[in-house]
Design a protein around this motif. Sequence first.
Motif, PDB file in Angstrom:
ATOM      1  N   LYS A   1      21.561  34.809  12.979  1.00 50.97           N
ATOM      2  CA  LYS A   1      20.977  33.697  13.731  1.00 50.97           C
ATOM      3  C   LYS A   1      21.924  33.322  14.764  1.00 50.97           C
ATOM      4  O   LYS A   1      21.320  33.275  16.118  1.00 50.97           O
ATOM      5  CB  LYS A   1      20.812  32.337  12.864  1.00 50.97           C
ATOM      6  N   GLU A   2      23.150  33.458  14.927  1.00 49.51           N
ATOM      7  CA  GLU A   2      24.102  33.125  15.724  1.00 49.51           C
ATOM      8  C   GLU A   2      24.133  33.889  16.961  1.00 49.51           C
ATOM      9  O   GLU A   2      24.105  33.255  18.112  1.00 49.51           O
ATOM     10  CB  GLU A   2      25.519  33.209  15.161  1.00 49.51           C
ATOM     11  N   HIS A   3      23.783  35.063  16.653  1.00 50.48           N
ATOM     12  CA  HIS A   3      23.822  36.225  17.658  1.00 50.48           C
ATOM     13  C   HIS A   3      22.520  36.605  18.044  1.00 50.48           C
ATOM     14  O   HIS A   3      22.444  37.642  18.745  1.00 50.48           O
ATOM     15  CB  HIS A   3      24.673  37.341  17.014  1.00 50.48           C
ATOM     16  N   HIS A   4      21.463  35.968  17.506  1.00 48.31           N
ATOM     17  CA  HIS A   4      20.220  36.384  17.678  1.00 48.31           C
ATOM     18  C   HIS A   4      19.961  38.029  17.595  1.00 48.31           C
ATOM     19  O   HIS A   4      19.510  38.760  18.268  1.00 48.31           O
ATOM     20  CB  HIS A   4      19.616  36.311  19.137  1.00 48.31           C
ATOM     21  N   ILE A   5      20.426  38.386  16.284  1.00 46.49           N
ATOM     22  CA  ILE A   5      20.370  39.894  16.086  1.00 46.49           C
ATOM     23  C   ILE A   5      18.910  40.390  15.437  1.00 46.49           C
ATOM     24  O   ILE A   5      18.264  39.743  14.844  1.00 46.49           O
ATOM     25  CB  ILE A   5      21.381  40.155  14.954  1.00 46.49           C
ATOM     26  N   HIS A   6      18.417  41.247  16.076  1.00 44.59           N
ATOM     27  CA  HIS A   6      17.226  41.981  15.552  1.00 44.59           C
ATOM     28  C   HIS A   6      17.234  43.343  15.113  1.00 44.59           C
ATOM     29  O   HIS A   6      16.152  44.218  14.784  1.00 44.59           O
ATOM     30  CB  HIS A   6      16.248  41.959  16.703  1.00 44.59           C
ATOM     31  N   THR A   7      18.571  43.932  14.963  1.00 45.47           N
ATOM     32  CA  THR A   7      18.644  45.244  14.322  1.00 45.47           C
ATOM     33  C   THR A   7      19.918  45.418  13.482  1.00 45.47           C
ATOM     34  O   THR A   7      21.032  44.808  13.883  1.00 45.47           O
ATOM     35  CB  THR A   7      18.876  46.394  15.495  1.00 45.47           C
ATOM     36  N   ALA A   8      19.713  45.897  12.262  1.00 51.42           N
ATOM     37  CA  ALA A   8      20.877  46.049  11.139  1.00 51.42           C
ATOM     38  C   ALA A   8      20.992  47.388  10.935  1.00 51.42           C
ATOM     39  O   ALA A   8      20.048  48.333  10.877  1.00 51.42           O
ATOM     40  CB  ALA A   8      20.538  45.354  10.132  1.00 51.42           C
ATOM     41  N   LEU A   9      22.216  47.736  10.966  1.00 43.35           N
ATOM     42  CA  LEU A   9      22.350  49.416  10.616  1.00 43.35           C
ATOM     43  C   LEU A   9      23.255  49.062   9.001  1.00 43.35           C
ATOM     44  O   LEU A   9      24.239  48.470   8.858  1.00 43.35           O
ATOM     45  CB  LEU A   9      23.549  49.858  11.593  1.00 43.35           C
ATOM     46  N   PHE A  10      22.397  49.785   8.068  1.00 43.38           N
ATOM     47  CA  PHE A  10      22.679  49.510   6.659  1.00 43.38           C
ATOM     48  C   PHE A  10      23.251  50.750   6.057  1.00 43.38           C
ATOM     49  O   PHE A  10      22.119  51.839   6.070  1.00 43.38           O
ATOM     50  CB  PHE A  10      21.371  48.820   6.127  1.00 43.38           C
ATOM     51  N   CYS A  11      24.428  50.769   5.610  1.00 46.35           N
ATOM     52  CA  CYS A  11      24.817  52.164   4.855  1.00 46.35           C
ATOM     53  C   CYS A  11      24.582  52.082   3.457  1.00 46.35           C
ATOM     54  O   CYS A  11      25.168  51.243   2.795  1.00 46.35           O
ATOM     55  CB  CYS A  11      26.110  52.358   5.401  1.00 46.35           C
TER      56      CYS A  11
END
Length: 402
Positions: A170-180
Motif C-alpha cells: 500500500k505504502e509504495h503503490h506496488i503492483h508486482t511481486a516476485l515470489f520465490c
Amino acid sequence: MKYDFTTMLNRHGWDSIAVDMKENELWGIPKGETLPGFEQIPMWIADMNFATVNTVTEAIIHRASHPSFGYFIPSDDYYQAIIRWQKEGNGVTNLLPEHIGYENGVLGGITSAMRVLCSDGDPVLLHSPTYNGFTAQLERNGYKIVLSPLKLDENNVWRMDFEDMERKIKEHHIHTALFCSPHNPTGRVWERREISQAMEIFRNNDVYVIADEIWSDLTLFGQAHTPAQSVSEDARNRTVAFYAPSKTFNLAGLVGSYHIIYNKYLRERIRRYEALSHYNDMNVLSMHALIGAYQAEGRIWLSQLKTVLEKNITYAFHFIRENFEGVRLSMPQGTYMILLDCSGWCQKHGKSIEELQQAGIRVGVIWREGSMYHVPYGIRMNLALPHEKVVEAFSRLKQYVF
Ligand SMILES: Cc1ncc(COP(=O)(O)O)c(C=O)c1O
C-alpha cells in the motif's frame, strides 16, 4: 543406490564456473587465495557436483548422432514431457501446450514479465533474504526493490510477514511481486495456506505475481510443492510462473527454462515482448535434454538425489549446532542450500563476515557471504556434493575457521 552420488566429478576444464572461477562481473565469484595443500570444495554457485541422469546424456547423444541441426519448433514430446512432469510432481491437471513457453533462463523470463507488468522505475515486492539474481536483474532494469523481510518463528521456521507485505504494497503503490517458491536462499517450502494468504493480499491490492518455482522439484523431508497458480482461480490468472529442469538435473549450462501462464492476456503480452529481440529461441540439444530428464527414470534419479541431499543437510545442521557456537540456521525444507547466520560468532570474535568468508576460502571451502542476499552476517553454502566432501568441508571449518 542405482546412481552414483558418491564420486566427486572432476569438472576442471569442462566448462564449469563452480570450479574454474574466472573473474566475471555477472557471477559474483568468491575472491580470495586458497592455501597450497587444500583442494577447493565448490560450495557457492547453485549447481551440483553430480553427474546428471543418464537419460539426459543419452537423449543429447542420440540427437547429436543425426548430423542436421536446422531450424525447428519445439516438438509435441517436449510439451507432453512438461505436462506429465507437472502432473506427477505438482499435481497440475489442466495444463495445455498453449500455456507453456520456452524461456532463455528463468531470470530472462522474469525480466520479460517485469517489462510487461511494470512501468519504468516501478517498485517490486520481494522477500529478504533475497536470491541475488533477482536483485541484479531488478537493478539492471531500473526497478525499485521493496523488501519484506522473512522472519524466524518460535520453531525456527522462516515465515512471511503478511502485515508487513500488505503495508509495503500500500505504502509504495506496488503492483508486482516476485515470489520465490521454494525459497532460495532459506530453503523454505511454502505451505498451501501460506501461499493462499499471500495471494489474498495480492488480489486485494491488484498485485500481479511472478512466481519463480525453479526449485519446485527439490522439496525434501516429505515436503510437497504447491504451485502458486493452484491455490485459487484468481491466483491462476494473476500469476506467471517459471520452471526449469536446470536445478533439478544440473543442466544450467544447457539453458532451457519455461513459463506456465494461463492468463491469455498476460501470456500474449509477455510472448510479444519476448519476440521483439528474437533472442528467446530454444537450442535443439536443450529441448532433448529436457525430454530426457522429464521421464520415469528422471523421477527415480531425483528421488535418490533427494536422499543424498537430506543426508548432507541433516549432517550439516547438526554439525553446525554442535560445533559452531554463535552460528544459527533454520533447517531447510528444500533446495540444496543452507543459510548460516554468523552474527553471534562474528561479534564474539571481533571479525567481519568478509574475514570469516576469507578464512574458509583459505582452507578451500568456497562459500558465499550473505550481503548479496541481503543477509548482513550470512553465509550461503551449497551441499550438492558427495557426502564425503561435505564432511571434509565441515571438518576443515571446525579445525581452521570457527
Ligand atoms: C530462485 C532462482 N531463480 C532463478 C535462477 C536462475 O535460473 P536460470 O539459470 O534459468 O536463469 C536461480 C539459480 O540459482 C535461482 O536460484
